[in-house]
Scaffold this active site. Sequence first.
Site, PDB file in Angstrom:
ATOM      1  N   LYS A  52     -37.470  -0.560 -94.357  1.00 45.93           N
ATOM      2  CA  LYS A  52     -36.935  -1.790 -94.691  1.00 45.93           C
ATOM      3  C   LYS A  52     -36.362  -2.114 -93.189  1.00 45.93           C
ATOM      4  O   LYS A  52     -36.376  -3.244 -93.060  1.00 45.93           O
ATOM      5  CB  LYS A  52     -35.599  -1.340 -95.595  1.00 45.93           C
ATOM      6  CG  LYS A  52     -35.838  -1.212 -96.888  1.00 45.93           C
ATOM      7  CD  LYS A  52     -35.036  -0.561 -97.917  1.00 45.93           C
ATOM      8  CE  LYS A  52     -35.458  -0.670 -99.214  1.00 45.93           C
ATOM      9  NZ  LYS A  52     -34.553  -0.029-100.329  1.00 45.93           N
ATOM     10  N   GLN A  96     -28.904   3.101-100.352  1.00 44.10           N
ATOM     11  CA  GLN A  96     -30.179   3.284-100.849  1.00 44.10           C
ATOM     12  C   GLN A  96     -30.062   4.622-101.902  1.00 44.10           C
ATOM     13  O   GLN A  96     -29.223   5.209-101.975  1.00 44.10           O
ATOM     14  CB  GLN A  96     -31.063   4.204 -99.848  1.00 44.10           C
ATOM     15  CG  GLN A  96     -32.176   4.682-100.038  1.00 44.10           C
ATOM     16  CD  GLN A  96     -33.355   3.434-100.542  1.00 44.10           C
ATOM     17  OE1 GLN A  96     -33.065   2.329-100.005  1.00 44.10           O
ATOM     18  NE2 GLN A  96     -34.167   3.699-101.220  1.00 44.10           N
ATOM     19  N   ASP A 119     -29.823  -6.212-103.073  1.00 44.07           N
ATOM     20  CA  ASP A 119     -30.398  -5.427-104.125  1.00 44.07           C
ATOM     21  C   ASP A 119     -30.461  -6.042-105.605  1.00 44.07           C
ATOM     22  O   ASP A 119     -31.222  -5.722-106.154  1.00 44.07           O
ATOM     23  CB  ASP A 119     -30.017  -3.879-104.120  1.00 44.07           C
ATOM     24  CG  ASP A 119     -30.727  -3.049-103.387  1.00 44.07           C
ATOM     25  OD1 ASP A 119     -31.803  -3.107-103.315  1.00 44.07           O
ATOM     26  OD2 ASP A 119     -30.176  -1.899-102.916  1.00 44.07           O
TER      27      ASP A 119
END
Length: 291
Positions: A52, A96, A119
């Site tokens: 990422k 995460q 997200d």
Amino acid sequence: MQIIDGKSIAEQIKQEIAAEVAARISRGEKRPHLAAILVGHDGGSETYVANKVKACEVCGFTSTLIRYESDVTEQELLQRIDELNRNDDVDGFIVQLPLPKHINEQHIIEAIDFRKDVDGFHPINVGRMSIGLPCFVSATPNGIMELLKRYNIETSGKKCVVLGRSNIVGKPMATLMMQKQIPGDATVTVCHSHSKNLVEECRNADIIIAAMGQPNFVKADMVKEGAVVIDVGTTRVPDATRKSGFKLTGDVKFDEVAPKCSFITPVPGGVGPMTICSLMMNTLKAASHIF
Ligand code: GUN
């Protein structure tokens, strides 16, 4: 039969984003900024987050990686999330997953300001998506919609079968495919572990989106001639002949299914590369203040 090249589409989109960022910078606008919180040292999570950060560089974004050891408390994380919510320089951020067992993931997700939730996991974003309002859509369904769009795959009025009902893939995928939009406007059936007529449903489907995480589950005799098959599976199947010791295996038995398809995504190189690219698209959107 056409193989959907997710890898090259993802590269192309990242270049488009980089060009947009360069144009913004030349107009004196702010560089988009993505922050990521990583807890502990899980190998998979380390790799995902490193990729990422790398993608941010390609897109011309600023990135900040915030690390905690796995004994971090929920309270400490909530406090950091609060700071990120209020930091105007940070356009979007992610935590995460998975998190250590002593931390309630849902508390963490719900603490994120939905306007920075790139997200797309926050219930406000999920709700907004289901009624067709501007929102952040989670990475995998977002990436699949982008592939359908870029390959001009017809979805309107088509019979779409989604295999799997997870909160981050199956459910949002079904919602997007039935949405009054293009791609979308499909007649959607969701099948899962308790479905009685799954094989029959698949045989009648114009589009199959396989996301149940069972390697090689979809066989040739389950697929109609000319169908579109999207494979979301990425199971690590042990393979001693490989340096990594495993082979990334999809939910579709590619070799026997592919000849029957009009379009199919391979594993790897299909849906996978699109997920990080979706996060980049969402970050650019966050920096554009869509809400
Ligand atoms: N873990 C596996 N996939 C994801 C993802 O898309 N976002 C976050 N935050 N964690 C993940």
